[in-house]
Design an enzyme around this catalytic site. Structure first.
Site, PDB file in Angstrom:
ATOM      1  N   TYR A   1       1.591 -10.819  -5.278  1.00 24.40           N
ATOM      2  CA  TYR A   1       1.362  -9.606  -4.477  1.00 24.40           C
ATOM      3  C   TYR A   1       2.013  -9.685  -3.101  1.00 24.40           C
ATOM      4  O   TYR A   1       2.075  -8.692  -2.372  1.00 24.40           O
ATOM      5  CB  TYR A   1      -0.148  -9.358  -4.362  1.00 24.40           C
TER       6      TYR A   1
ATOM      7  N   TYR B   1      -6.302  -2.694  -2.825  1.00 26.84           N
ATOM      8  CA  TYR B   1      -6.310  -3.621  -3.956  1.00 26.84           C
ATOM      9  C   TYR B   1      -6.998  -4.920  -3.540  1.00 26.84           C
ATOM     10  O   TYR B   1      -6.939  -5.307  -2.364  1.00 26.84           O
ATOM     11  CB  TYR B   1      -4.875  -3.885  -4.449  1.00 26.84           C
TER      12      TYR B   1
HETATM   13  P1  NAI Z   1       3.096   5.425  -6.751  1.00 23.04           P
HETATM   14  O1  NAI Z   1       4.392   4.687  -6.678  1.00 23.04           O
HETATM   15  O2  NAI Z   1       3.016   6.540  -7.684  1.00 23.04           O
HETATM   16  O3  NAI Z   1       2.640   5.894  -5.284  1.00 23.04           O
HETATM   17  C1  NAI Z   1       3.066   5.289  -4.093  1.00 23.04           C
HETATM   18  C2  NAI Z   1       3.500   6.410  -3.191  1.00 23.04           C
HETATM   19  O4  NAI Z   1       3.833   5.969  -1.864  1.00 23.04           O
HETATM   20  C3  NAI Z   1       4.750   7.128  -3.746  1.00 23.04           C
HETATM   21  O5  NAI Z   1       4.460   8.490  -3.952  1.00 23.04           O
HETATM   22  C4  NAI Z   1       5.756   6.938  -2.646  1.00 23.04           C
HETATM   23  O6  NAI Z   1       6.718   7.979  -2.562  1.00 23.04           O
HETATM   24  C5  NAI Z   1       4.849   6.853  -1.420  1.00 23.04           C
HETATM   25  N1  NAI Z   1       5.545   6.341  -0.252  1.00 23.04           N
HETATM   26  C6  NAI Z   1       6.286   5.192  -0.163  1.00 23.04           C
HETATM   27  N2  NAI Z   1       6.841   5.112   1.063  1.00 23.04           N
HETATM   28  C7  NAI Z   1       6.436   6.203   1.766  1.00 23.04           C
HETATM   29  C8  NAI Z   1       6.666   6.683   3.081  1.00 23.04           C
HETATM   30  N3  NAI Z   1       7.440   6.010   3.948  1.00 23.04           N
HETATM   31  N4  NAI Z   1       6.094   7.851   3.456  1.00 23.04           N
HETATM   32  C9  NAI Z   1       5.305   8.568   2.598  1.00 23.04           C
HETATM   33  N5  NAI Z   1       5.049   8.162   1.334  1.00 23.04           N
HETATM   34  C10 NAI Z   1       5.610   6.997   0.928  1.00 23.04           C
HETATM   35  O7  NAI Z   1       2.015   4.313  -7.137  1.00 23.04           O
HETATM   36  P2  NAI Z   1       0.413   4.286  -7.100  1.00 23.04           P
HETATM   37  O8  NAI Z   1       0.046   3.110  -7.903  1.00 23.04           O
HETATM   38  O9  NAI Z   1      -0.117   5.614  -7.446  1.00 23.04           O
HETATM   39  O10 NAI Z   1       0.102   3.923  -5.577  1.00 23.04           O
HETATM   40  C11 NAI Z   1      -0.772   4.658  -4.763  1.00 23.04           C
HETATM   41  C12 NAI Z   1      -1.633   3.716  -3.942  1.00 23.04           C
HETATM   42  O11 NAI Z   1      -2.513   2.997  -4.809  1.00 23.04           O
HETATM   43  C13 NAI Z   1      -0.851   2.658  -3.161  1.00 23.04           C
HETATM   44  O12 NAI Z   1      -1.462   2.452  -1.909  1.00 23.04           O
HETATM   45  C14 NAI Z   1      -1.043   1.428  -4.033  1.00 23.04           C
HETATM   46  O13 NAI Z   1      -0.879   0.220  -3.315  1.00 23.04           O
HETATM   47  C15 NAI Z   1      -2.482   1.644  -4.464  1.00 23.04           C
HETATM   48  N6  NAI Z   1      -2.924   0.828  -5.589  1.00 23.04           N
HETATM   49  C16 NAI Z   1      -2.185   0.786  -6.741  1.00 23.04           C
HETATM   50  C17 NAI Z   1      -2.572  -0.041  -7.780  1.00 23.04           C
HETATM   51  C18 NAI Z   1      -1.722  -0.139  -9.006  1.00 23.04           C
HETATM   52  O14 NAI Z   1      -1.867  -1.112  -9.760  1.00 23.04           O
HETATM   53  N7  NAI Z   1      -0.857   0.817  -9.276  1.00 23.04           N
HETATM   54  C19 NAI Z   1      -3.794  -0.862  -7.700  1.00 23.04           C
HETATM   55  C20 NAI Z   1      -4.531  -0.705  -6.468  1.00 23.04           C
HETATM   56  C21 NAI Z   1      -4.087   0.105  -5.453  1.00 23.04           C
END
Ligand code: NAI
Length: 273
Positions: free
Chosen positions: A160, A150
């Site tokens: 953030y 991000y």
């Molecule tokens: P999400 O909440 O669906 O995905 C985050 C994932 O990280 C979840 O599946 C969660 O179970 C996993 N996770 C957390 N702790 C963990 C661990 N110890 N071991 C393995 N997995 C673990 O949300 P999203 O938005 O799909 O996030 C995916 C990526 O995209 C993240 O890196 C997030 O920072 C990034 N991102 C998200 C944005 C947004 O606005 N949603 C914008 C830019 C980047």
């Protein structure tokens, strides 16, 4: 429309929690484009159960792995090559979590244990994935690794919190390991810097709605959706982008290159009337 871009490729997709997850969309597209892959998430996330539906839709096996545990990641890579019948061609790192952000800890009052945990989960885990892959020689030549980032890695966004540091480190690891693995095996490593997206991780951030709307008004194309982010990730996994590595790639509808938009100027003018 599918193009068969990932036909014959084997992958590992992390981070699909529910159907809003960016990783969920990537898995559906990867399947559509002809890939076979395994799914992984933290053992605790399995309890929600939704990932089983995705696994069924994608004919994929699930290998639980805590992204902070080298042992779990070793198991993830060795099982994946075994199940998929060969070395891996693409890896999605879609993992992020800050306890400080989740618990509304202000930036001037961070809990440092939580900060370290957050950095481990959100950034160092990418290094762990790559180091394990290299040691096991689990990736094919020209394999592609993508992690999600991000723009708070480059600019400050007050809400953030310490995730900004995590994303800056994540992007740095992509560059450093991208160099190393590129030299060694032509493996490429990139980050995609995505628009704010309505997901569990995204909407867990205080003030998310306001900043989603701000970015929407700033970007000439509007905020990029999870499904489009998935399309971009698929193109990065494909052979069409073979010479792209060590990059942080903005997928944000033009947000990062816009100073101020007409929409925002108009909004402020109306407020001042
Ligand atoms: P999400 O909440 O669906 O995905 C985050 C994932 O990280 C979840 O599946 C969660 O179970 C996993 N996770 C957390 N702790 C963990 C661990 N110890 N071991 C393995 N997995 C673990 O949300 P999203 O938005 O799909 O996030 C995916 C990526 O995209 C993240 O890196 C997030 O920072 C990034 N991102 C998200 C944005 C947004 O606005 N949603 C914008 C830019 C980047």
């Amino acid at each position: 429309m599918a193009y068969g871009l990932l036909k014959g490729k084997r992958g590992i997709i992390s981070g699909a929690l529910d159907e809003n997850s960016i990783a969920w969309q990537v898995a559906l597209k990867a399947k559509e484009e002809g890939a076979i892959f395994t799914l992984t998430n933290a053992p605790i996330a399995m309890r929600m159960g939704a990932i089983n539906n995705l696994a069924e839709q994608c004919d994929a096996q699930i290998i639980p792995a805590d992204a902070t545990s080298v042992e779990d990641i070793e198991n993830l890579f060795s099982k994946s090559t075994e199940i998929l019948g060969g070395k891996i061609d693409f890896v999605l790192h879609s993992i992020g979590m800050s306890l400080n952000v989740r618990k509304n800890k202000e930036y001037g009052d961070l809990n440092y244990e939580w900060m370290q945990k957050g950095l481990d989960i959100s950034a160092i885990s990418l290094h762990k994935f790559l180091q394990v892959a290299e040691k096991q020689d689990a990736l094919n030549e020209w394999a592609s690794v993508v992690a999600l980032s991000y723009i708070a890695a480059q600019r400050t966004y007050s809400f953030y919190g310490d995730m900004a540091e995590a994303k800056a480190m994540l992007e740095s690891i992509a560059r450093s390991y991208g160099y190393r693995y590129g030299k060694a095996k032509n493996v490429r490593v990139n980050t995609i810097s995505q628009s704010p997206t309505v997901t569990k991780a995204g909407s867990g951030i205080e003030g998310f709605d306001a900043f989603y709307e701000f970015a929407q008004k700033m970007s000439p194309l509007g905020n990029a959706k999870a499904e489009d982010c998935a399309n971009y990730a698929i193109s990065m996994f494909s052979d069409l982008t073979r010479y792209v590595t060590m990059q942080n790639l903005y997928h944000d509808g033009g947000y990062s290159a816009t100073g101020i938009s007409e929409d925002l100027v108009q909004m402020i003018q109306q407020q001042n009337q």
